[in-house]
Design a protein around this motif. Structure first.
Motif, PDB file in Angstrom:
ATOM      1  N   ASP A   1       0.873  -1.175   0.000  1.00  0.00           N
ATOM      2  CA  ASP A   1       0.000   0.000   0.000  1.00  0.00           C
ATOM      3  C   ASP A   1       0.904   1.217   0.000  1.00  0.00           C
ATOM      4  OD1 ASP A   1      -2.659  -1.115   0.153  1.00  0.00           O
ATOM      5  OD2 ASP A   1      -2.179  -1.715   2.203  1.00  0.00           O
ATOM      6  N   PHE A   2       0.928   1.926  -1.129  1.00  0.00           N
ATOM      7  CA  PHE A   2       1.736   3.132  -1.186  1.00  0.00           C
ATOM      8  C   PHE A   2       1.030   4.254  -0.450  1.00  0.00           C
ATOM      9  CE2 PHE A   2       3.251   0.980  -5.136  1.00  0.00           C
ATOM     10  CZ  PHE A   2       4.551   0.771  -4.702  1.00  0.00           C
ATOM     11  N   THR A   3       1.816   5.070   0.238  1.00  0.00           N
ATOM     12  CA  THR A   3       1.274   6.209   0.973  1.00  0.00           C
ATOM     13  C   THR A   3       1.851   7.531   0.475  1.00  0.00           C
ATOM     14  OG1 THR A   3       2.948   5.856   2.685  1.00  0.00           O
ATOM     15  CG2 THR A   3       0.772   4.876   3.053  1.00  0.00           C
ATOM     16  N   THR A   4       3.029   7.493  -0.151  1.00  0.00           N
ATOM     17  CA  THR A   4       3.642   8.723  -0.660  1.00  0.00           C
ATOM     18  C   THR A   4       4.156   8.519  -2.080  1.00  0.00           C
ATOM     19  OG1 THR A   4       5.828   8.173   0.228  1.00  0.00           O
ATOM     20  CG2 THR A   4       4.377   9.480   1.642  1.00  0.00           C
ATOM     21  N   VAL A   5       4.084   9.575  -2.854  1.00  0.00           N
ATOM     22  CA  VAL A   5       4.602   9.604  -4.225  1.00  0.00           C
ATOM     23  C   VAL A   5       5.441  10.866  -4.334  1.00  0.00           C
ATOM     24  CG1 VAL A   5       4.011   9.731  -6.675  1.00  0.00           C
ATOM     25  CG2 VAL A   5       2.568   8.404  -5.113  1.00  0.00           C
ATOM     26  N   GLU A   6       6.692  10.706  -4.763  1.00  0.00           N
ATOM     27  CA  GLU A   6       7.596  11.847  -4.884  1.00  0.00           C
ATOM     28  C   GLU A   6       8.192  11.896  -6.287  1.00  0.00           C
ATOM     29  OE1 GLU A   6      10.518  11.261  -1.849  1.00  0.00           O
ATOM     30  OE2 GLU A   6       9.088  11.676  -0.232  1.00  0.00           O
ATOM     31  N   PRO A   7       8.306  13.084  -6.866  1.00  0.00           N
ATOM     32  CA  PRO A   7       8.954  13.205  -8.178  1.00  0.00           C
ATOM     33  C   PRO A   7      10.399  12.724  -8.089  1.00  0.00           C
ATOM     34  CG  PRO A   7       7.873  15.263  -7.546  1.00  0.00           C
ATOM     35  CD  PRO A   7       7.837  14.365  -6.353  1.00  0.00           C
ATOM     36  N   ALA A   8      10.844  12.051  -9.162  1.00  0.00           N
ATOM     37  CA  ALA A   8      12.215  11.531  -9.205  1.00  0.00           C
ATOM     38  C   ALA A   8      12.925  11.957 -10.480  1.00  0.00           C
ATOM     39  CB  ALA A   8      12.188  10.012  -9.089  1.00  0.00           C
ATOM     40  N   GLY A   9      12.367  12.898 -11.183  1.00  0.00           N
ATOM     41  CA  GLY A   9      12.947  13.354 -12.440  1.00  0.00           C
ATOM     42  C   GLY A   9      11.852  13.495 -13.463  1.00  0.00           C
ATOM     43  N   PRO A  10      12.230  13.874 -14.690  1.00  0.00           N
ATOM     44  CA  PRO A  10      11.197  13.985 -15.721  1.00  0.00           C
ATOM     45  C   PRO A  10      10.575  12.613 -16.003  1.00  0.00           C
ATOM     46  CG  PRO A  10      13.385  14.544 -16.585  1.00  0.00           C
ATOM     47  CD  PRO A  10      13.552  14.155 -15.160  1.00  0.00           C
ATOM     48  N   ASP A  11       9.265  12.577 -15.954  1.00  0.00           N
ATOM     49  CA  ASP A  11       8.516  11.341 -16.233  1.00  0.00           C
ATOM     50  C   ASP A  11       8.895  10.188 -15.312  1.00  0.00           C
ATOM     51  OD1 ASP A  11       7.090  12.582 -18.276  1.00  0.00           O
ATOM     52  OD2 ASP A  11       8.628  12.108 -19.757  1.00  0.00           O
ATOM     53  N   ALA A  12       9.208  10.495 -14.072  1.00  0.00           N
ATOM     54  CA  ALA A  12       9.554   9.451 -13.096  1.00  0.00           C
ATOM     55  C   ALA A  12       9.099   9.873 -11.703  1.00  0.00           C
ATOM     56  CB  ALA A  12      11.060   9.207 -13.102  1.00  0.00           C
ATOM     57  N   VAL A  13       8.578   8.907 -10.958  1.00  0.00           N
ATOM     58  CA  VAL A  13       8.222   9.118  -9.560  1.00  0.00           C
ATOM     59  C   VAL A  13       8.687   7.915  -8.762  1.00  0.00           C
ATOM     60  CG1 VAL A  13       6.193  10.574 -10.032  1.00  0.00           C
ATOM     61  CG2 VAL A  13       5.909   8.099  -9.780  1.00  0.00           C
ATOM     62  N   ASN A  14       8.857   8.132  -7.467  1.00  0.00           N
ATOM     63  CA  ASN A  14       9.137   7.042  -6.534  1.00  0.00           C
ATOM     64  C   ASN A  14       7.977   6.958  -5.563  1.00  0.00           C
ATOM     65  OD1 ASN A  14      11.658   6.278  -7.527  1.00  0.00           O
ATOM     66  ND2 ASN A  14      12.707   7.824  -6.306  1.00  0.00           N
ATOM     67  N   ALA A  15       7.544   5.744  -5.276  1.00  0.00           N
ATOM     68  CA  ALA A  15       6.453   5.536  -4.332  1.00  0.00           C
ATOM     69  C   ALA A  15       6.968   4.725  -3.147  1.00  0.00           C
ATOM     70  CB  ALA A  15       5.301   4.802  -5.014  1.00  0.00           C
ATOM     71  N   SER A  16       6.499   5.090  -1.976  1.00  0.00           N
ATOM     72  CA  SER A  16       6.857   4.381  -0.740  1.00  0.00           C
ATOM     73  C   SER A  16       5.586   4.104   0.027  1.00  0.00           C
ATOM     74  CB  SER A  16       7.803   5.234   0.115  1.00  0.00           C
ATOM     75  OG  SER A  16       9.003   5.484  -0.584  1.00  0.00           O
ATOM     76  N   GLY A  17       5.659   3.107   0.905  1.00  0.00           N
ATOM     77  CA  GLY A  17       4.486   2.763   1.693  1.00  0.00           C
ATOM     78  C   GLY A  17       4.769   1.620   2.629  1.00  0.00           C
ATOM     79  N   GLN A  18       3.743   0.778   2.810  1.00  0.00           N
ATOM     80  CA  GLN A  18       3.863  -0.366   3.705  1.00  0.00           C
ATOM     81  C   GLN A  18       3.636  -1.663   2.944  1.00  0.00           C
ATOM     82  OE1 GLN A  18       1.118   0.180   6.998  1.00  0.00           O
ATOM     83  NE2 GLN A  18       2.840   0.872   8.235  1.00  0.00           N
ATOM     84  N   GLY A  19       4.473  -2.649   3.269  1.00  0.00           N
ATOM     85  CA  GLY A  19       4.323  -3.978   2.701  1.00  0.00           C
ATOM     86  C   GLY A  19       3.592  -4.878   3.676  1.00  0.00           C
ATOM     87  N   HIS A  20       2.847  -5.809   3.118  1.00  0.00           N
ATOM     88  CA  HIS A  20       2.094  -6.773   3.918  1.00  0.00           C
ATOM     89  C   HIS A  20       2.349  -8.165   3.337  1.00  0.00           C
ATOM     90  CE1 HIS A  20      -0.273  -3.409   5.587  1.00  0.00           C
ATOM     91  NE2 HIS A  20      -0.161  -2.917   4.361  1.00  0.00           N
ATOM     92  N   LEU A  21       2.747  -9.076   4.190  1.00  0.00           N
ATOM     93  CA  LEU A  21       3.005 -10.449   3.770  1.00  0.00           C
ATOM     94  C   LEU A  21       2.573 -11.379   4.892  1.00  0.00           C
ATOM     95  CD1 LEU A  21       4.254 -12.392   1.670  1.00  0.00           C
ATOM     96  CD2 LEU A  21       6.413 -12.122   2.863  1.00  0.00           C
ATOM     97  N   GLY A  22       1.541 -12.163   4.601  1.00  0.00           N
ATOM     98  CA  GLY A  22       1.052 -13.114   5.596  1.00  0.00           C
ATOM     99  C   GLY A  22       0.730 -12.450   6.915  1.00  0.00           C
TER     100      GLY A  22
END
Length: 161
Positions: A100-121
Motif C-alpha cells: 500500500d503506497f502512501t507517498t509519491v515523490e517526483p524523481a525526475g522527468p517522467d519518473a516518480v518514486n512511491a513508498s508505503g507499507q508492505g504486507h506479507l502473511g
C-alpha cells in the motif's frame, strides 16, 4: 393369465428397448461460451502525477496472475512484446507481498518514486520503497529496469533478455 400378461409387458418393453432408434442428423460440436476467469487490467494512469492509490493498484495488477499475461506486460514501460516474459516472471513470485503506497515523490522527468507499507502473511506491516514508476507513452508504468533487477536477483535472468 397373470404370467401371460407379465410376459406380454416384458416382451413390449424388450421390443421398445431393441427397436431401432430414429436416426438424427449428425450434430456439430457445440461450443460452450462462458465468461473467462480473468480479471481486467486496471485503467491506464494518465494523470500528470499519479496518486499513491493508483500506483498501489498498478503494482498489484502487475503481480496478479488473474490478469492475462499480455495485459500485465502492458503495465511495464517499453514495448509489450519485450515485457511478456518479464510479466510471467514478475507475477510468479511464490508469496507476493501486498504493498500500500502512501507517498509519491517526483524523481525526475517522467519518473516518480512511491513508498508505503508492505504486507506479507501474518508479518507486521513493514516500510517499502522507494519503488520507481515511469511515464511511458503518456501512461504511468512499473519501471521495467526495477522489475528486471528484482526478478534477475532470483531466477528470471531470461525474463529481461
Amino acid at each position: 393369465m397373470r404370467r401371460t400378461g407379465m410376459a406380454a409387458i416384458a416382451l413390449v418393453m424388450l421390443a421398445c428397448a431393441c427397436a431401432p432408434a430414429e436416426v438424427d442428423e449428425p450434430r456439430l460440436p457445440v461450443a460452450s461460451v462462458r465468461s473467462t476467469q480473468f480479471s481486467p487490467p486496471p485503467p491506464p494512469v494518465t494523470d500528470t502525477v499519479p496518486t499513491a492509490e493508483q500506483l498501489t493498484n498498478l503494482l498489484a495488477a502487475s503481480l496478479n496472475y488473474a490478469i492475462p499475461e499480455d495485459d500485465r506486460a502492458r503495465l511495464f514501460d517499453g514495448p509489450v512484446e519485450r515485457n511478456v516474459s518479464l510479466a510471467r516472471a514478475w507475477g510468479a513470485q511464490p508469496n507476493p507481498q501486498h504493498i500500500d503506497f502512501t507517498t509519491v515523490e517526483p524523481a525526475g522527468p517522467d519518473a516518480v518514486n512511491a513508498s508505503g507499507q508492505g504486507h506479507l502473511g501474518n508479518i507486521e506491516p513493514y516500510p517499502v520503497g522507494p519503488i520507481p514508476f515511469v511515464r511511458w507513452d503518456n501512461e504511468w508504468k512499473v519501471s521495467r529496469a526495477f522489475a528486471c533487477g528484482f526478478v534477475g536477483a532470483f531466477d528470471g535472468h531470461d525474463a529481461c533478455a
